[in-house]
Design a protein around this motif. Structure first.
Motif, PDB file in Angstrom:
ATOM      1  N   TYR A 118       0.920  -1.200   0.669  1.00 23.65           N
ATOM      2  CA  TYR A 118       0.701   0.202  -0.248  1.00 23.65           C
ATOM      3  C   TYR A 118       1.014   1.005   0.384  1.00 23.65           C
ATOM      4  N   PHE A 160      -5.412  -1.036  -5.724  1.00 28.25           N
ATOM      5  CA  PHE A 160      -6.338  -1.709  -4.783  1.00 28.25           C
ATOM      6  C   PHE A 160      -7.753  -1.394  -4.850  1.00 28.25           C
ATOM      7  N   ILE A 174      -8.782  -2.711  -7.803  1.00 26.10           N
ATOM      8  CA  ILE A 174      -9.463  -3.920  -7.528  1.00 26.10           C
ATOM      9  C   ILE A 174     -10.568  -4.129  -7.535  1.00 26.10           C
ATOM     10  N   TYR A 223     -13.949  -9.518  -8.073  1.00 26.97           N
ATOM     11  CA  TYR A 223     -14.316  -9.195  -6.933  1.00 26.97           C
ATOM     12  C   TYR A 223     -14.974  -8.389  -6.445  1.00 26.97           C
ATOM     13  N   GLY A 240     -13.531  -4.978   5.360  1.00 21.07           N
ATOM     14  CA  GLY A 240     -12.989  -5.891   3.936  1.00 21.07           C
ATOM     15  C   GLY A 240     -12.293  -6.337   4.280  1.00 21.07           C
ATOM     16  N   SER A 241     -12.912  -7.152   5.139  1.00 18.67           N
ATOM     17  CA  SER A 241     -11.658  -8.582   5.380  1.00 18.67           C
ATOM     18  C   SER A 241     -10.079  -8.821   5.854  1.00 18.67           C
ATOM     19  N   THR A 242      -9.720  -8.019   5.764  1.00 16.28           N
ATOM     20  CA  THR A 242      -8.492  -7.238   6.177  1.00 16.28           C
ATOM     21  C   THR A 242      -7.877  -8.719   7.646  1.00 16.28           C
ATOM     22  N   ASN A 300      -5.271 -11.216   6.356  1.00 18.61           N
ATOM     23  CA  ASN A 300      -4.453 -11.329   5.677  1.00 18.61           C
ATOM     24  C   ASN A 300      -3.426 -11.974   6.810  1.00 18.61           C
ATOM     25  N   TYR A 310      -9.432 -13.425  -7.387  1.00 16.90           N
ATOM     26  CA  TYR A 310      -7.411 -12.731  -6.927  1.00 16.90           C
ATOM     27  C   TYR A 310      -6.924 -12.617  -8.304  1.00 16.90           C
ATOM     28  N   THR A 344      -5.045  -7.091 -10.353  1.00 17.89           N
ATOM     29  CA  THR A 344      -4.428  -7.540  -9.541  1.00 17.89           C
ATOM     30  C   THR A 344      -3.371  -8.160  -9.282  1.00 17.89           C
ATOM     31  N   PHE A 354      -0.564  -5.021  -9.127  1.00 19.33           N
ATOM     32  CA  PHE A 354      -1.089  -4.482  -7.357  1.00 19.33           C
ATOM     33  C   PHE A 354       0.526  -5.199  -6.653  1.00 19.33           C
ATOM     34  N   MET A 381      -0.329 -15.400  -2.263  1.00 23.13           N
ATOM     35  CA  MET A 381      -0.150 -14.592  -3.895  1.00 23.13           C
ATOM     36  C   MET A 381       1.174 -14.683  -3.388  1.00 23.13           C
ATOM     37  N   GLU A 422       0.498 -12.704  -0.255  1.00 24.13           N
ATOM     38  CA  GLU A 422      -0.183 -12.543   0.900  1.00 24.13           C
ATOM     39  C   GLU A 422      -0.617 -13.500   1.196  1.00 24.13           C
ATOM     40  N   SER A 455      -4.817 -14.564   2.097  1.00 24.77           N
ATOM     41  CA  SER A 455      -6.252 -14.377   2.599  1.00 24.77           C
ATOM     42  C   SER A 455      -7.070 -15.411   2.985  1.00 24.77           C
TER      43      SER A 455
HETATM   44  C1  AVJ Z   1      -8.205  -5.796   1.893  1.00 28.76           C
HETATM   45  C2  AVJ Z   1      -6.606  -8.455   2.534  1.00 28.76           C
HETATM   46  C3  AVJ Z   1      -8.777  -7.708   2.309  1.00 28.76           C
HETATM   47  O1  AVJ Z   1      -7.328 -10.339   0.857  1.00 28.76           O
HETATM   48  O2  AVJ Z   1      -9.004  -9.681  -1.042  1.00 28.76           O
HETATM   49  C4  AVJ Z   1      -7.275  -8.322  -3.104  1.00 28.76           C
HETATM   50  C5  AVJ Z   1      -6.070  -7.828  -0.413  1.00 28.76           C
HETATM   51  N1  AVJ Z   1      -5.219  -8.878  -2.757  1.00 28.76           N
HETATM   52  N2  AVJ Z   1      -7.119  -8.204  -3.843  1.00 28.76           N
HETATM   53  C6  AVJ Z   1      -8.247  -9.421   0.038  1.00 28.76           C
HETATM   54  C7  AVJ Z   1      -6.323  -7.949  -1.979  1.00 28.76           C
HETATM   55  C8  AVJ Z   1      -5.778  -8.801  -3.517  1.00 28.76           C
HETATM   56  C9  AVJ Z   1      -7.354  -7.932   0.166  1.00 28.76           C
HETATM   57  N3  AVJ Z   1      -7.579  -7.126   1.703  1.00 28.76           N
END
Ligand code: AVJ
Length: 333
Positions: free
Chosen positions: A38, A46, A49, A55, A161-163, A166, A206, A213, A216, A252, A280, A282
């Protein structure tokens, strides 16, 4: 006199990026933490996406907040100090703020300063009465949050956002405990969680056809070049994202197309063809799995809203054992 390769400037954040990348590339399975996606460009990618047809999480959660935001605001407030973790462009926040009372305070926390200030300015114009206290920080490292306001309002953490996906389940428990400490004994938590579902849908989300993506993910390499003076060939790597059913997570990676090396700060990191940097995870959770996780962090599940297809959950949890719960009236909205 101008040196050939200017020494990278050493802000605390870049120091952090350099040491994280160096550490990550020394591992057997190379990895870089996803928070480094970020920078300004990554944050813009993002948002692109989030607008792709593949998405689904953003539009699904936005729909839930749009239809049920009034009910959510009633449970967390309707007067509260709303602390948003990783607020980003804060597109969904108005769906909650519009139902909160004017004496509420909004505290967005994000590591991307330009985006934080821009989005706070936009929200302040929309909600002139609500006091806003943006905080540029890594929310996982925040000590106790001291506000200069008289701090009489109930605190509620908003983590959309379902962060949370991560983080590994163990890290997620740590973070939810941290959220409990931030919000205090009377605290509330409103959190968006992406659900387990068909791998086909997940993989498409994704691997969007527009390639945002991929861009990103690859931007991480460009950021290493720009900010750390890393010597590498971005075209030597490809985006790879795939759902791991056993672990319940999207992974990822940046996969090396050939034998090559990345040079960074006097150190060389060799890659075999097909060798990857894991960039990453998720994680996806069923409703019950997430509730179990949150209970380990002292939170009591109170209410749940999801979409008709069951793609995405918004959970409301509280720390106060006496607060009534609203099951089984779970809304499908
Ligand atoms: C922001 C972590 C919720 O995991 O879906 C989106 C980030 N990475 N596409 C996710 C993300 C690739 C996203 N988050």
């Amino acid at each position: 006199m101008r040196s050939e390769s200017p020494a990278p400037k050493q802000t605390a954040e870049e120091e952090d990026f350099l040491s994280a990348v160096r550490e990550g590339l020394r591992q057997r399975q190379k990895s870089i933490p996803p928070k480094f996606f970020y920078d300004a460009r990554g944050s813009r990618l993002f948002d692109l996406i989030c607008a792709t047809p593949e998405y689904y999480p953003t539009r699904t959660e936005t729909g839930i907040l749009d239809r049920c935001g009034a009910e959510m605001a009633g449970l967390i407030g309707p007067s509260c100090t709303l602390i948003e973790l990783g607020s980003g462009s804060a597109v969904k926040t108005p769906l909650l703020l519009r139902h909160l009372n004017d004496d509420s305070v909004y505290v967005p926390i994000d590591i991307c300063e330009p985006q934080l200030l821009q989005s706070t300015q936009r929200l302040q114009a929309l909600f002139p009465a609500i006091r806003m206290r943006p905080l540029c920080a890594d929310y996982t490292r925040l000590p106790a949050l001291e506000l200069d306001e008289p701090d009489t309002l109930r605190r509620a953490v908003f983590f959309p956002g379902s962060t949370i996906g991560n983080y590994t389940p163990d890290e997620a428990v740590q973070l939810l405990r941290h959220a409990a400490q931030l919000s205090g004994s009377d605290g509330g938590l409103l959190i968006g969680v992406d659900c387990k579902k068909s791998p086909g849908l997940l993989n498409a989300a994704y691997n969007d056809a527009s390639g945002y993506t991929a861009a990103f993910n690859l931007n991480l390499l460009a950021r290493m070049q720009r900010e750390l003076g890393a010597q590498l060939d971005p075209d030597g790597f490809e985006h790879y994202a795939c759902y791991n059913t056993g672990k319940g997570r999207i992974e990822m990676h940046l996969v090396s197309r050939r034998k090559q090396a990345i040079r960074l700060d006097g150190e060389s990191f060799p890659f075999e063809p097909g060798e990857s940097i894991h960039t990453e995870n998720s994680y996806k959770y069923t409703t019950q799995e997430f509730r179990q996780l949150a209970r380990k962090a002292w939170w009591h599940p109170r209410m749940l809203w999801s979409d008709r297809e069951g793609l995405f959950d918004v959970h409301y949890l509280s720390l106060n054992a006496a607060e009534p719960h609203h099951f089984p009236q779970q809304a499908r909205c």
